[in-house]
Write a protein that holds these residues in place. Structure first.
Motif, PDB file in Angstrom:
ATOM      1  N   ALA A 299      39.724  33.242  33.703  1.00 55.44           N
ATOM      2  CA  ALA A 299      38.671  33.823  32.865  1.00 55.44           C
ATOM      3  C   ALA A 299      38.019  32.793  31.933  1.00 55.44           C
ATOM      4  O   ALA A 299      36.788  32.676  31.899  1.00 55.44           O
ATOM      5  CB  ALA A 299      39.221  35.006  32.073  1.00 55.44           C
TER       6      ALA A 299
ATOM      7  N   GLY B 146      29.914  40.456  35.055  1.00 51.90           N
ATOM      8  CA  GLY B 146      31.009  41.156  34.385  1.00 51.90           C
ATOM      9  C   GLY B 146      32.183  41.466  35.291  1.00 51.90           C
ATOM     10  O   GLY B 146      33.344  41.407  34.859  1.00 51.90           O
ATOM     11  N   ASP B 147      31.914  41.785  36.557  1.00 47.61           N
ATOM     12  CA  ASP B 147      32.998  42.110  37.490  1.00 47.61           C
ATOM     13  C   ASP B 147      33.907  40.909  37.731  1.00 47.61           C
ATOM     14  O   ASP B 147      35.126  41.052  37.842  1.00 47.61           O
ATOM     15  CB  ASP B 147      32.421  42.597  38.827  1.00 47.61           C
ATOM     16  CG  ASP B 147      31.812  43.981  38.721  1.00 47.61           C
ATOM     17  OD1 ASP B 147      32.078  44.667  37.713  1.00 47.61           O
ATOM     18  OD2 ASP B 147      31.073  44.375  39.637  1.00 47.61           O
TER      19      ASP B 147
ATOM     20  N   GLU C 112      34.342  38.350  35.603  1.00 49.03           N
ATOM     21  CA  GLU C 112      35.083  38.085  34.367  1.00 49.03           C
ATOM     22  C   GLU C 112      36.252  39.057  34.208  1.00 49.03           C
ATOM     23  O   GLU C 112      37.357  38.670  33.810  1.00 49.03           O
ATOM     24  CB  GLU C 112      34.145  38.194  33.168  1.00 49.03           C
ATOM     25  CG  GLU C 112      33.098  37.084  33.113  1.00 49.03           C
ATOM     26  CD  GLU C 112      32.232  37.163  31.866  1.00 49.03           C
ATOM     27  OE1 GLU C 112      32.708  37.673  30.846  1.00 49.03           O
ATOM     28  OE2 GLU C 112      31.079  36.716  31.926  1.00 49.03           O
ATOM     29  N   LYS C 113      36.015  40.314  34.546  1.00 51.26           N
ATOM     30  CA  LYS C 113      37.065  41.335  34.445  1.00 51.26           C
ATOM     31  C   LYS C 113      38.200  41.029  35.423  1.00 51.26           C
ATOM     32  O   LYS C 113      39.384  41.111  35.068  1.00 51.26           O
ATOM     33  CB  LYS C 113      36.466  42.709  34.749  1.00 51.26           C
ATOM     34  CG  LYS C 113      37.451  43.856  34.609  1.00 51.26           C
ATOM     35  CD  LYS C 113      36.768  45.188  34.888  1.00 51.26           C
ATOM     36  CE  LYS C 113      37.772  46.342  34.792  1.00 51.26           C
ATOM     37  NZ  LYS C 113      37.107  47.651  35.090  1.00 51.26           N
TER      38      LYS C 113
ATOM     39  N   ALA D 150      40.189  37.986  34.285  1.00 47.99           N
ATOM     40  CA  ALA D 150      41.096  38.315  33.177  1.00 47.99           C
ATOM     41  C   ALA D 150      42.350  39.022  33.694  1.00 47.99           C
ATOM     42  O   ALA D 150      43.466  38.769  33.213  1.00 47.99           O
ATOM     43  CB  ALA D 150      40.378  39.191  32.155  1.00 47.99           C
ATOM     44  N   ALA D 151      42.171  39.901  34.680  1.00 50.80           N
ATOM     45  CA  ALA D 151      43.307  40.617  35.269  1.00 50.80           C
ATOM     46  C   ALA D 151      44.219  39.637  36.005  1.00 50.80           C
ATOM     47  O   ALA D 151      45.452  39.760  35.971  1.00 50.80           O
ATOM     48  CB  ALA D 151      42.807  41.706  36.218  1.00 50.80           C
TER      49      ALA D 151
END
Length: 256
Positions: free
Chosen positions: A6, A37-38, A40-41, A44-45
């Protein structure tokens, strides 16, 4: 220092946004860069699962990250092709830079995942089984929707796209034969998948009114919507071919 997807992605995105402000006519590329955004999300996961050392979560997070970056890269590629046609060097430069950054994050996450999973395996950590063919097909359908920019395909095309129970049944049959390690069942399931897949994709192409080759993802039309459908259909076909190839590999291994 351990890799973190991320922060790496966000850092490159900020760099590209900063460059775009200095480069004339880079608005189209900048718009796509901002809509990430997808990725980045998912990144992060992945970071969370990687840090926790959870093999099951790591495999699932990596699959989500690879899908998110694949969709994002496809959109950037679309911008590059259009910008090249328009001789818009600014947009090409920004999109290409962001494309490289996304690919780097994707590749690093794959390498780090492999290394982490090997260590977990040696230490007795439990790993998640490989993704199922049914899950692969479900993912391919979701990717089609994401690439076309619509939750559901256009009217007249919707019923055909949704009426894919034949492929769902065929991929479940592949999964069952794989779990049983049954050569005869695998042969039968592969033939069923090939027949259903060929018939389904032929109908989809006809309804979408496009003509796409298995390895052709170039723009065939100046319309962005036509490009989205053509590109998405080409990728859908490629995903079907990947399932067929992987099933064939499993069959070959079962025969040994």
């Amino acid at each position: 220092m351990p890799f973190a997807a991320a922060p790496e992605f966000k850092k490159h995105k900020a760099k590209c946004e900063s460059e775009a402000k200095k480069i004339p006519n880079s608005g189209d590329a900048l718009a796509v860069v901002k809509k990430s955004g997808d990725v980045e999300k998912a990144a992060a996961a992945w970071d969370k699962a990687y840090k926790a050392g959870d093999a099951k979560a790591l495999r699932a997070a990596l699959a989500d990250l690879l899908q998110a970056t694949k969709i994002f890269r496809a959109k950037l590629s679309a911008v590059i092709v259009k910008a090249q046609k328009a001789k818009n060097e600014g947009a090409v430069e920004v999109a290409a830079d962001m494309l490289g950054g996304a690919m780097n994050v994707e590749q690093m996450a794959q390498l780090e995942s492999q290394s982490a999973l090997k260590k977990l395996e040696k230490s007795g950590g439990k790993e998640m089984p490989a993704t199922t063919f049914f899950a692969d097909w479900t993912s391919a359908k979701k990717m089609f929707e994401a690439l076309t920019g619509k939750k559901k395909p256009a009217e007249g095309f919707l019923l055909t796209f949704r009426a894919s129970s034949g492929l769902e049944k065929a991929t479940k049959a592949l999964d069952a034969a794989t779990r049983a390690n049954d050569v005869d069942a695998l042969q039968k399931a592969i033939k069923g998948f090939e027949k259903t897949g060929s018939e389904y994709f032929a109908i989809v192409k006809k309804k979408a009114k496009v003509s796409v080759a298995a390895d052709d993802t170039d723009i065939p039309d100046e319309s962005e919507e036509a490009f989205n459908y053509d590109q998405a259909l080409a990728i859908l076909l490629k995903n079907l071919n990947v399932i067929r190839r992987e099933a064939g590999d499993i069959l070959a291994e079962a025969r040994k």
